[in-house]
Structure formats: C-alpha cells, structure tokens
Design a protein around this motif. Structure first.
Motif, PDB file in Angstrom:
ATOM      1  N   ALA A 222      12.062  10.466  -7.634  1.00 55.75           N
ATOM      2  CA  ALA A 222      11.479  11.222  -8.695  1.00 55.75           C
ATOM      3  C   ALA A 222       9.753  11.432  -8.532  1.00 55.75           C
ATOM      4  O   ALA A 222       9.623  12.501  -8.959  1.00 55.75           O
ATOM      5  N   CYS A 223       9.232  10.414  -8.171  1.00 55.14           N
ATOM      6  CA  CYS A 223       7.708  10.421  -8.301  1.00 55.14           C
ATOM      7  C   CYS A 223       7.146  10.130  -6.901  1.00 55.14           C
ATOM      8  O   CYS A 223       5.988  10.081  -6.790  1.00 55.14           O
ATOM      9  N   ARG A 224       8.012   9.708  -5.877  1.00 52.64           N
ATOM     10  CA  ARG A 224       7.280   9.503  -4.502  1.00 52.64           C
ATOM     11  C   ARG A 224       6.424   8.087  -4.553  1.00 52.64           C
ATOM     12  O   ARG A 224       5.997   7.689  -3.353  1.00 52.64           O
ATOM     13  N   THR A 225       6.689   7.390  -5.391  1.00 56.10           N
ATOM     14  CA  THR A 225       5.566   6.039  -5.178  1.00 56.10           C
ATOM     15  C   THR A 225       6.697   5.255  -4.525  1.00 56.10           C
ATOM     16  O   THR A 225       7.983   5.499  -4.738  1.00 56.10           O
ATOM     17  N   ALA A 226       6.190   4.169  -3.938  1.00 54.14           N
ATOM     18  CA  ALA A 226       7.161   3.226  -2.979  1.00 54.14           C
ATOM     19  C   ALA A 226       7.740   2.440  -3.890  1.00 54.14           C
ATOM     20  O   ALA A 226       7.362   1.871  -4.985  1.00 54.14           O
ATOM     21  N   VAL A 227       8.955   2.349  -3.765  1.00 55.15           N
ATOM     22  CA  VAL A 227      10.197   1.653  -4.173  1.00 55.15           C
ATOM     23  C   VAL A 227       9.792   0.121  -4.177  1.00 55.15           C
ATOM     24  O   VAL A 227       9.523  -0.350  -2.892  1.00 55.15           O
ATOM     25  N   ALA A 228       9.584  -0.725  -5.171  1.00 52.93           N
ATOM     26  CA  ALA A 228       9.478  -2.039  -5.061  1.00 52.93           C
ATOM     27  C   ALA A 228      10.711  -3.177  -4.946  1.00 52.93           C
ATOM     28  O   ALA A 228      11.724  -2.475  -5.394  1.00 52.93           O
ATOM     29  N   ARG A 229      10.359  -4.212  -4.174  1.00 56.20           N
ATOM     30  CA  ARG A 229      11.585  -5.218  -4.197  1.00 56.20           C
ATOM     31  C   ARG A 229      10.953  -6.513  -4.566  1.00 56.20           C
ATOM     32  O   ARG A 229       9.856  -6.937  -4.085  1.00 56.20           O
ATOM     33  N   ILE A 230      11.769  -7.124  -5.662  1.00 56.08           N
ATOM     34  CA  ILE A 230      11.365  -8.446  -6.024  1.00 56.08           C
ATOM     35  C   ILE A 230      12.611  -9.416  -5.930  1.00 56.08           C
ATOM     36  O   ILE A 230      13.867  -8.629  -6.065  1.00 56.08           O
ATOM     37  N   VAL A 231      12.581 -10.656  -6.191  1.00 61.83           N
ATOM     38  CA  VAL A 231      13.748 -11.566  -6.383  1.00 61.83           C
ATOM     39  C   VAL A 231      13.576 -11.789  -7.687  1.00 61.83           C
ATOM     40  O   VAL A 231      12.830 -12.461  -8.465  1.00 61.83           O
ATOM     41  N   LEU A 232      14.822 -11.843  -8.361  1.00 58.19           N
ATOM     42  CA  LEU A 232      15.178 -12.036  -9.832  1.00 58.19           C
ATOM     43  C   LEU A 232      16.553 -12.518  -9.890  1.00 58.19           C
ATOM     44  O   LEU A 232      17.616 -11.895  -9.348  1.00 58.19           O
ATOM     45  N   GLY A 233      16.608 -13.842 -10.357  1.00 60.93           N
ATOM     46  CA  GLY A 233      17.862 -14.433 -10.633  1.00 60.93           C
ATOM     47  C   GLY A 233      18.707 -14.655  -9.112  1.00 60.93           C
ATOM     48  O   GLY A 233      19.805 -14.416  -9.199  1.00 60.93           O
ATOM     49  N   GLY A 234      17.783 -14.712  -8.227  1.00 60.34           N
ATOM     50  CA  GLY A 234      18.274 -14.961  -6.842  1.00 60.34           C
ATOM     51  C   GLY A 234      18.678 -13.844  -6.262  1.00 60.34           C
ATOM     52  O   GLY A 234      19.130 -13.778  -5.035  1.00 60.34           O
ATOM     53  N   ARG A 235      18.506 -12.532  -6.825  1.00 57.82           N
ATOM     54  CA  ARG A 235      18.939 -11.399  -6.186  1.00 57.82           C
ATOM     55  C   ARG A 235      17.818 -10.498  -5.942  1.00 57.82           C
ATOM     56  O   ARG A 235      17.132 -10.381  -6.656  1.00 57.82           O
ATOM     57  N   SER A 236      17.914  -9.581  -4.765  1.00 53.01           N
ATOM     58  CA  SER A 236      16.899  -8.572  -4.483  1.00 53.01           C
ATOM     59  C   SER A 236      17.206  -7.689  -5.565  1.00 53.01           C
ATOM     60  O   SER A 236      18.156  -7.246  -5.820  1.00 53.01           O
ATOM     61  N   THR A 237      16.008  -7.002  -6.239  1.00 52.41           N
ATOM     62  CA  THR A 237      15.958  -6.216  -7.426  1.00 52.41           C
ATOM     63  C   THR A 237      14.897  -5.059  -6.924  1.00 52.41           C
ATOM     64  O   THR A 237      13.869  -5.217  -6.474  1.00 52.41           O
ATOM     65  N   HIS A 238      15.472  -3.595  -6.979  1.00 51.16           N
ATOM     66  CA  HIS A 238      14.704  -2.628  -6.619  1.00 51.16           C
ATOM     67  C   HIS A 238      14.475  -1.788  -7.685  1.00 51.16           C
ATOM     68  O   HIS A 238      15.271  -1.593  -8.537  1.00 51.16           O
ATOM     69  N   PHE A 239      13.164  -1.366  -7.779  1.00 44.92           N
ATOM     70  CA  PHE A 239      12.690  -0.484  -8.888  1.00 44.92           C
ATOM     71  C   PHE A 239      11.456   0.308  -8.633  1.00 44.92           C
ATOM     72  O   PHE A 239      10.968   0.127  -7.536  1.00 44.92           O
ATOM     73  N   CYS A 240      11.243   1.467  -9.413  1.00 45.21           N
ATOM     74  CA  CYS A 240      10.044   2.396  -9.202  1.00 45.21           C
ATOM     75  C   CYS A 240       8.934   1.676 -10.105  1.00 45.21           C
ATOM     76  O   CYS A 240       9.046   1.762 -11.318  1.00 45.21           O
ATOM     77  N   PRO A 241       7.985   1.251  -9.334  1.00 42.81           N
ATOM     78  CA  PRO A 241       6.888   0.644 -10.264  1.00 42.81           C
ATOM     79  C   PRO A 241       6.403   1.640 -11.283  1.00 42.81           C
ATOM     80  O   PRO A 241       5.677   1.425 -12.378  1.00 42.81           O
ATOM     81  N   LYS A 242       6.379   3.026 -10.912  1.00 41.89           N
ATOM     82  CA  LYS A 242       5.721   3.862 -11.870  1.00 41.89           C
ATOM     83  C   LYS A 242       6.709   4.390 -12.796  1.00 41.89           C
ATOM     84  O   LYS A 242       6.601   4.482 -14.075  1.00 41.89           O
ATOM     85  N   CYS A 243       8.111   4.637 -12.350  1.00 47.84           N
ATOM     86  CA  CYS A 243       8.768   5.262 -13.377  1.00 47.84           C
ATOM     87  C   CYS A 243       9.641   4.174 -14.409  1.00 47.84           C
ATOM     88  O   CYS A 243       9.913   4.372 -15.452  1.00 47.84           O
TER      89      CYS A 243
END
Length: 278
Positions: A253-274
């Motif tokens: 949607a916005c070209r910002t780099a998709v982030a990856r964090i660990v949550l509940g022991g699972r890798s979690t992917h999201f757009c820090p801007k959207c």
DNA sequence: GTCCATGTTCTTTA
DNA sequence: CTAAAGAACATGGA
C-alpha cells in the motif's frame, strides 16, 4: 499448514470423494496419532459408510452411518489425500484407509485410498464420544461472527489483539497467516491490547477477517511448503499475501518496509505505517 | 551446527 | 485463583 481456508478447501475436495463410501483401515503404522489411545480405529471404522465430512474451526469432522464421529486435525504439516491405491504412499504416511465403492452405483474410483500423512505429527485423529461435541472449548466461526460479538470476545482479554485472534477459544479457525493479513487490512497494530480496540476498529477488523478468509478460500488456501488439498493440489493465495512472510519488503500500500516482530512466540508481520498507533 | 516453520497444550510465572 | 508468558512437542529445510 492448515488454517481455516486450507481446511475448508480440503473438506470441499474430500467430501465428494468420500460421502457414501465405505471404509476399511488398510494400514496404521503409528497408532500414537489416534486420541484417545484406547480407540481401536480399524475396528471402529471397518465397513462403516461416510455420511458427511465438514469443517469446524481447523478440524475436519467425519460422520459415519452408525452415528459415530471423529475428526482429523492437520497440525502444521498434516495432509489428507485421496489417491489410487496402487500409487506409492509418501513418507510419513501414518494411516491408510481403503475406500469401497459408492453405494447407489457410483462405480467411479474403485481402488482408492484415503491417506493421512504428517511429518511433524502435530496433527492426528480424535475419536469422539457419543455425546461429545466436535468443538468443545472452541469459539465461534469467524465467517458468520457479528461485529458486536467479536467486540465482546475481544473485550474479555488484555492480551495483544494478534495473540487473542490466534486463540481458538476466542475465534475458531484463524492462524498466523490470516491474523497478520486481517490486521493489515484493518490497519490495526498487532500489539494493540484486544480490549482497547474502538468500535470502529472492531468493525474494520470483522470485515477484514471475513474478506481475507473469503479471498483465501477462493484461491484454495496458501501453500508455503506442505499444504495440499485432498486431490494433492497446492493452494494459490500465498502470492497474494500483503504482509505475511514479507519482512523487509515494501508494503503493497505505501512502500514502507514490512516489519517482523515476535509475539506470542510467533513471527508477526505488519506495516509500521499503515498499522501505526500503539 | 543454528534458526525457523501454516499449531496446540502443558508448565511456569506474575 | 486466574491470566498471561514460555516451553515443549517432532521433523525437515535454509
């Protein structure tokens, strides 16, 4: 690999091939895949006819002509396929069931077997007692869940919304892929406390979950590595993922780099801007 | 050798 | 006592 869309696809491909056919266990190479361990699968299934195959959450529920029921859970790497009996069974095939001819005349597909294989063995077969519900402890189906009901369920926990949505007792059928995809579509940060979401946000989330799941079902699920439907075909939704497994790649949607964090022991992917706004 | 994986459940901690 | 966090399960691939 099975979240709701994959399990739904397995059921859709399994049902026409199984309903009306009789079962005979031809091979059970590991009986530790059956729960309870006292259930004698070969004896219980011998000659029984399949009346229905359905899905509840991530479970594949089989109903037999004697009123008995059991379900298969695919875990992470489970596969349930129908194949020609003379085709070689792939490695980690734990259960093989010979299929009899369909009852009226059917005719087509003699010499077929239903196979359950599962390298990691997180999946298995659960035999249900006479009055035991197939969905004990399981939350409602997300495709028919109303926004107000979702709001109520999320209000019951302080955990991060990502973790709450993975909990099958909150909503049944979502897994790591479709939670990430739904939160992206709803523009909600995965770390937001579930009970802190506003009514408009829950409304967006409800729509996003349904839209994501319907799209994924239409594309026959996501194949990351192991997932196959009952005919052995891979899914097609993986190429349409917006954030899942796209860490570092530009947001669609916005070209910002998709982030990856660990949550509940699972890798979690999201757009820090959207999905900003913690 | 290391880390990671579409899931669930048991144990530990707060 | 309860909710939440973490480890464990088993196997294979990068």
């Amino acid at each position: 690999m099975p979240e709701l869309p994959e399990v739904e696809t397995v059921v859709a491909t399994l049902r026409p091939r199984l309903v009306g056919r009789t079962l005979v266990v031809a091979g059970l190479s590991r009986d530790d895949i059956v729960t309870p361990s006292t259930a004698d699968l070969p004896a219980l299934l011998a000659g029984r006819r399949v009346v229905d195959v359905s899905r509840r959450g991530k479970r594949i529920v089989f109903a037999l002509d004697d009123g008995c029921r059991f379900y298969v859970h695919l875990g992470m790497t489970g596969q349930l396929t129908v194949a020609a009996a003379d085709a070689a069974a792939p490695p980690h095939t734990h259960l093989e069931i010979k299929l009899g001819p369909a009852v009226p005349a059917g005719g087509s597909g003699r010499g077929e077997v239903l196979r359950f294989r599962d390298p990691r063995r997180f999946g298995g077969v659960w035999w249900l007692g006479p009055d035991e519900p197939a969905d004990r402890g399981m939350g409602p189906e997300p495709l028919t869940l109303r926004p107000a009901a979702l709001a109520l369920r999320l209000a019951g926990t302080a955990r991060a919304v990502k973790v709450a949505l993975l909990d099958q007792a909150v909503v049944a059928g979502l897994g790591n892929i479709y939670v990430d995809e739904s939160l992206f579509l709803a523009r909600i940060h995965p770390l937001r406390p579930a009970r802190g979401l506003t009514a408009p946000e829950v409304g967006r989330l409800s729509r996003a979950i349904k839209l994501t799941l319907r799209r994924a079902i239409r594309h026959r699920g996501s194949t990351l590595r192991d997932y196959r439907d009952a005919d052995g075909n891979a899914g097609g939704f993986q190429s349409l993922h917006r954030v899942y497994d796209r860490a570092g790649e530009p947001c669609r949607a916005c070209r910002t780099a998709v982030a990856r964090i660990v949550l509940g022991g699972r890798s979690t992917h999201f757009c820090p801007k959207c999905q900003e706004g913690l």
